[in-house]
Design a protein around this motif. Structure first.
Motif, PDB file in Angstrom:
ATOM      1  N   PRO A   1      20.397  54.581   9.787  1.00  0.00           N
ATOM      2  CA  PRO A   1      20.194  53.785   8.365  1.00  0.00           C
ATOM      3  C   PRO A   1      20.104  52.346   8.715  1.00  0.00           C
ATOM      4  CG  PRO A   1      22.347  54.912   9.221  1.00  0.00           C
ATOM      5  CD  PRO A   1      21.456  55.261   9.869  1.00  0.00           C
ATOM      6  N   GLU A   2      20.430  51.727   9.644  1.00  0.00           N
ATOM      7  CA  GLU A   2      20.227  50.120   9.889  1.00  0.00           C
ATOM      8  C   GLU A   2      18.761  49.992  10.061  1.00  0.00           C
ATOM      9  OE1 GLU A   2      24.349  51.205  12.119  1.00  0.00           O
ATOM     10  OE2 GLU A   2      22.399  52.240  11.496  1.00  0.00           O
ATOM     11  N   TRP A   3      17.995  50.763  10.581  1.00  0.00           N
ATOM     12  CA  TRP A   3      16.794  50.493  10.799  1.00  0.00           C
ATOM     13  C   TRP A   3      15.897  50.745   9.673  1.00  0.00           C
ATOM     14  CZ3 TRP A   3      14.819  50.327  16.630  1.00  0.00           C
ATOM     15  CH2 TRP A   3      13.553  49.984  16.499  1.00  0.00           C
ATOM     16  N   ILE A   4      16.399  51.703   8.821  1.00  0.00           N
ATOM     17  CA  ILE A   4      15.783  52.014   7.829  1.00  0.00           C
ATOM     18  C   ILE A   4      15.931  51.008   6.699  1.00  0.00           C
ATOM     19  CG2 ILE A   4      15.553  53.613   5.772  1.00  0.00           C
ATOM     20  CD1 ILE A   4      16.187  55.739   7.706  1.00  0.00           C
ATOM     21  N   LEU A   5      17.250  50.442   6.732  1.00  0.00           N
ATOM     22  CA  LEU A   5      17.295  49.134   5.877  1.00  0.00           C
ATOM     23  C   LEU A   5      16.717  48.170   5.921  1.00  0.00           C
ATOM     24  CD1 LEU A   5      19.273  47.988   3.528  1.00  0.00           C
ATOM     25  CD2 LEU A   5      20.657  47.353   5.394  1.00  0.00           C
ATOM     26  N   LEU A   6      16.462  47.847   7.336  1.00  0.00           N
ATOM     27  CA  LEU A   6      15.671  46.518   7.643  1.00  0.00           C
ATOM     28  C   LEU A   6      14.162  46.823   7.438  1.00  0.00           C
ATOM     29  CD1 LEU A   6      17.393  44.591  10.637  1.00  0.00           C
ATOM     30  CD2 LEU A   6      17.414  44.209   8.352  1.00  0.00           C
ATOM     31  N   ARG A   7      13.879  48.034   7.651  1.00  0.00           N
ATOM     32  CA  ARG A   7      12.349  48.327   7.412  1.00  0.00           C
ATOM     33  C   ARG A   7      12.046  47.981   5.786  1.00  0.00           C
ATOM     34  NH1 ARG A   7      11.926  52.796  10.190  1.00  0.00           N
ATOM     35  NH2 ARG A   7      12.284  54.230   8.459  1.00  0.00           N
ATOM     36  N   GLU A   8      12.967  48.257   5.093  1.00  0.00           N
ATOM     37  CA  GLU A   8      12.550  48.458   3.808  1.00  0.00           C
ATOM     38  C   GLU A   8      12.802  46.708   3.243  1.00  0.00           C
ATOM     39  OE1 GLU A   8      15.700  50.665   1.841  1.00  0.00           O
ATOM     40  OE2 GLU A   8      14.570  52.420   2.263  1.00  0.00           O
ATOM     41  N   LEU A   9      13.605  45.793   3.970  1.00  0.00           N
ATOM     42  CA  LEU A   9      13.649  44.658   3.690  1.00  0.00           C
ATOM     43  C   LEU A   9      12.790  43.580   4.291  1.00  0.00           C
ATOM     44  CD1 LEU A   9      17.770  44.220   3.798  1.00  0.00           C
ATOM     45  CD2 LEU A   9      16.353  44.443   1.859  1.00  0.00           C
ATOM     46  N   LEU A  10      12.270  44.013   5.404  1.00  0.00           N
ATOM     47  CA  LEU A  10      11.320  43.200   6.218  1.00  0.00           C
ATOM     48  C   LEU A  10      10.242  43.916   6.647  1.00  0.00           C
ATOM     49  CD1 LEU A  10      14.019  41.339   8.341  1.00  0.00           C
ATOM     50  CD2 LEU A  10      12.844  40.466   6.161  1.00  0.00           C
TER      51      LEU A  10
ATOM     52  N   TYR B   1      21.911  47.080  18.335  1.00  0.00           N
ATOM     53  CA  TYR B   1      20.631  46.733  17.586  1.00  0.00           C
ATOM     54  C   TYR B   1      19.561  45.883  18.546  1.00  0.00           C
ATOM     55  CZ  TYR B   1      24.058  47.732  14.064  1.00  0.00           C
ATOM     56  OH  TYR B   1      25.063  48.397  13.263  1.00  0.00           O
ATOM     57  N   ALA B   2      19.713  45.946  19.674  1.00  0.00           N
ATOM     58  CA  ALA B   2      18.810  45.050  20.634  1.00  0.00           C
ATOM     59  C   ALA B   2      17.222  45.503  20.491  1.00  0.00           C
ATOM     60  CB  ALA B   2      19.526  45.142  22.103  1.00  0.00           C
ATOM     61  N   ARG B   3      17.050  46.821  20.425  1.00  0.00           N
ATOM     62  CA  ARG B   3      15.793  47.278  20.258  1.00  0.00           C
ATOM     63  C   ARG B   3      15.225  46.980  18.872  1.00  0.00           C
ATOM     64  NH1 ARG B   3      12.396  51.867  20.005  1.00  0.00           N
ATOM     65  NH2 ARG B   3      14.266  53.310  19.074  1.00  0.00           N
ATOM     66  N   LEU B   4      16.013  47.061  18.012  1.00  0.00           N
ATOM     67  CA  LEU B   4      15.384  46.896  16.672  1.00  0.00           C
ATOM     68  C   LEU B   4      15.051  45.466  16.557  1.00  0.00           C
ATOM     69  CD1 LEU B   4      15.149  47.130  13.693  1.00  0.00           C
ATOM     70  CD2 LEU B   4      17.492  47.432  13.276  1.00  0.00           C
ATOM     71  N   LEU B   5      15.956  44.481  16.894  1.00  0.00           N
ATOM     72  CA  LEU B   5      15.843  42.982  16.992  1.00  0.00           C
ATOM     73  C   LEU B   5      14.454  42.645  17.680  1.00  0.00           C
ATOM     74  CD1 LEU B   5      19.523  41.923  17.151  1.00  0.00           C
ATOM     75  CD2 LEU B   5      17.901  41.773  15.111  1.00  0.00           C
ATOM     76  N   THR B   6      14.400  43.346  18.978  1.00  0.00           N
ATOM     77  CA  THR B   6      13.458  43.113  19.709  1.00  0.00           C
ATOM     78  C   THR B   6      12.043  43.251  19.164  1.00  0.00           C
ATOM     79  OG1 THR B   6      14.545  43.463  21.768  1.00  0.00           O
ATOM     80  CG2 THR B   6      11.944  43.629  21.807  1.00  0.00           C
ATOM     81  N   VAL B   7      12.022  44.690  18.281  1.00  0.00           N
ATOM     82  CA  VAL B   7      10.575  44.850  17.472  1.00  0.00           C
ATOM     83  C   VAL B   7      10.370  43.876  16.316  1.00  0.00           C
ATOM     84  CG1 VAL B   7       9.650  46.612  15.951  1.00  0.00           C
ATOM     85  CG2 VAL B   7      10.907  47.296  18.193  1.00  0.00           C
ATOM     86  N   LEU B   8      11.327  43.370  15.771  1.00  0.00           N
ATOM     87  CA  LEU B   8      11.367  42.540  14.711  1.00  0.00           C
ATOM     88  C   LEU B   8      10.720  41.049  15.280  1.00  0.00           C
ATOM     89  CD1 LEU B   8      11.726  41.313  11.798  1.00  0.00           C
ATOM     90  CD2 LEU B   8      14.194  40.823  12.534  1.00  0.00           C
ATOM     91  N   ILE B   9      11.350  40.563  16.385  1.00  0.00           N
ATOM     92  CA  ILE B   9      10.924  39.355  17.016  1.00  0.00           C
ATOM     93  C   ILE B   9       9.365  39.465  17.547  1.00  0.00           C
ATOM     94  CG2 ILE B   9      11.390  37.530  18.744  1.00  0.00           C
ATOM     95  CD1 ILE B   9      14.463  38.276  18.508  1.00  0.00           C
ATOM     96  N   GLU B  10       9.140  40.622  17.991  1.00  0.00           N
ATOM     97  CA  GLU B  10       7.751  40.904  18.480  1.00  0.00           C
ATOM     98  C   GLU B  10       6.675  40.687  17.293  1.00  0.00           C
ATOM     99  OE1 GLU B  10       7.825  44.665  20.166  1.00  0.00           O
ATOM    100  OE2 GLU B  10       8.084  44.039  22.183  1.00  0.00           O
ATOM    101  N   ASN B  11       7.025  40.822  16.240  1.00  0.00           N
ATOM    102  CA  ASN B  11       6.269  41.146  14.998  1.00  0.00           C
ATOM    103  C   ASN B  11       6.227  39.835  14.129  1.00  0.00           C
ATOM    104  OD1 ASN B  11       4.869  43.324  15.798  1.00  0.00           O
ATOM    105  ND2 ASN B  11       6.362  44.685  14.683  1.00  0.00           N
ATOM    106  N   THR B  12       6.628  38.523  14.830  1.00  0.00           N
ATOM    107  CA  THR B  12       6.942  37.328  14.095  1.00  0.00           C
ATOM    108  C   THR B  12       6.251  36.266  14.838  1.00  0.00           C
ATOM    109  OG1 THR B  12       8.958  36.619  14.945  1.00  0.00           O
ATOM    110  CG2 THR B  12       8.979  38.292  13.126  1.00  0.00           C
ATOM    111  N   ALA B  13       6.366  35.332  14.072  1.00  0.00           N
ATOM    112  CA  ALA B  13       5.944  33.795  14.852  1.00  0.00           C
ATOM    113  C   ALA B  13       6.848  33.429  16.042  1.00  0.00           C
ATOM    114  CB  ALA B  13       5.718  32.800  14.126  1.00  0.00           C
ATOM    115  N   LEU B  14       7.748  33.905  16.380  1.00  0.00           N
ATOM    116  CA  LEU B  14       8.920  33.653  17.342  1.00  0.00           C
ATOM    117  C   LEU B  14       8.715  34.619  18.451  1.00  0.00           C
ATOM    118  CD1 LEU B  14      11.959  32.972  15.208  1.00  0.00           C
ATOM    119  CD2 LEU B  14      10.360  31.554  15.743  1.00  0.00           C
ATOM    120  N   ARG B  15       7.630  35.219  18.712  1.00  0.00           N
ATOM    121  CA  ARG B  15       7.592  36.251  19.599  1.00  0.00           C
ATOM    122  C   ARG B  15       7.894  35.733  21.101  1.00  0.00           C
ATOM    123  NH1 ARG B  15       2.986  40.819  19.994  1.00  0.00           N
ATOM    124  NH2 ARG B  15       3.552  41.491  22.236  1.00  0.00           N
TER     125      ARG B  15
END
Length: 326
Positions: free
Chosen positions: A292-301, A247-261
């Motif tokens: 399914p993991e990416w879709i789930l996190l996209r729905e939650l965040l 999930y490294a790429r998924l977590l990277t995209v998440l972090i990029e779009n937060t105040a923790l960039r």
């Protein structure tokens, strides 16, 4: 016809004693920037200031709508889009873009609004408000009944961002409750469907790690995923051990779009990039946007992972602080 309608708007606004001046299609020099504009109608209200009206008869492209909104926001001048007509059953994309800017409100100057304006001696418009499935019956509203946010366009009632934010929070609530009670157990997050997920325990840990990132970005640090003293140690350990490497790429995209960039500039970014590179070399399998993991996190965040919803919240100036990328 466009000119006549703009002059009518100026005439109705001038009925109000608070109206100091009106201008139709006159150049407005910039306060900030190199270029000014020619607002359809510029109204100067006592104790309020300038107020611009764009009267839309043709189908204005979304890019032009955005450019005008950006310009007037930068100039500190509220902008109201007034439509020549509105059919709640068939809403063209160009009109939908304008309604979206007004948080689900469509403002029209029709015969009823003109009559009410003359009777009340102020600018009155007919307002159609979205209800999620369609539009409520139109209501008449005075200019001074609208809410004017610091930026973005005015509205009578927030029918877009408010309900959207409430829906997102409702979707996340069961997960927050589960995360705060699970202790050492990793087996009872309310996942919608277990079938698509190869490893339930790993997905539980992914969700816990993602929610930990959001909590940290929101200024309320809480590590839901492990006993590590901070999320840096947690993320580094899980990447090194391989438990969250897919999930490294998924977590990277998440972090990029937060105040923790800025986390991505240090060891966390290095460990995530190593996992991504491992995928390219064939040693680590990475999930993608259709997993399914990416879709789930996209729905939650969605504030960070759903580009469409993220942009809607940005346009309404209600993107939460934790989702600002600096």
């Amino acid at each position: 016809m466009h000119r006549r309608m703009c002059e009518l708007i100026a005439e109705l606004a001038a009925l109000d004693d608070r109206c100091v001046d009106t201008k139709v299609d006159e150049y407005l020099p910039p306060k900030d920037g190199k270029h000014g504009r020619y607002p359809d109608v510029l109204i100067d209200w006592r104790d309020f200031g300038q107020f611009a009206v764009e009267y839309q008869m043709s189908f204005t492209f979304q890019t032009e709508v955005s450019q005008r909104c950006i310009h007037y926001n930068r100039e500190g001048i509220p902008l109201l889009w007034v439509l020549s007509s509105f059919d709640p059953v068939r809403v063209p994309q160009a009109v939908s873009d304008v309604v979206h800017r007004h948080r689900g409100n469509a403002f029209v100057l029709d015969q009823q609004a003109v009559k009410a304006s003359r009777e009340q001696r102020t600018l009155v418009l007919t307002c159609h408000m979205s209800n999620g499935q369609g539009y409520d019956a139109p209501v008449l509203t005075r200019f001074d009944a609208l809410t004017f946010p610091e930026t973005q366009c005015p509205f009578l009632a927030d029918r877009l961002a408010g309900p959207l934010i409430a829906h997102i929070k409702e979707k996340r609530l069961p997960y927050f409750r589960a995360l705060r009670t699970w202790g050492d157990r990793m087996d009872h997050l309310p996942l919608p469907d277990l079938e698509p997920f190869a490893e339930r325990r790993r997905v539980d840990r992914l969700v816990a790690a993602a929610f930990s990132i959001v909590a940290e970005a929101a200024g309320k640090p809480e590590n839901f995923a492990s006993d590590h003293p901070n999320i840096r140690a947690m993320l580094n350990t899980f990447q090194n051990s391989g438990s969250l490497a897919p999930y490294a790429r998924l977590l990277t995209v998440l972090i990029e779009n937060t105040a923790l960039r800025d986390l991505l500039k240090g060891k966390v970014g290095e460990h995530l990039q190593r996992s991504i590179e491992g995928h390219r070399l064939g040693s680590v399998e990475q999930v993608d946007e259709l997993s399914p993991e990416w879709i789930l996190l996209r729905e939650l965040l969605p504030e960070a992972l759903d580009p469409f919803i993220r942009q809607r919240l940005i346009d309404s100036d209600v993107l939460p602080c934790w989702a600002h990328d600096g």
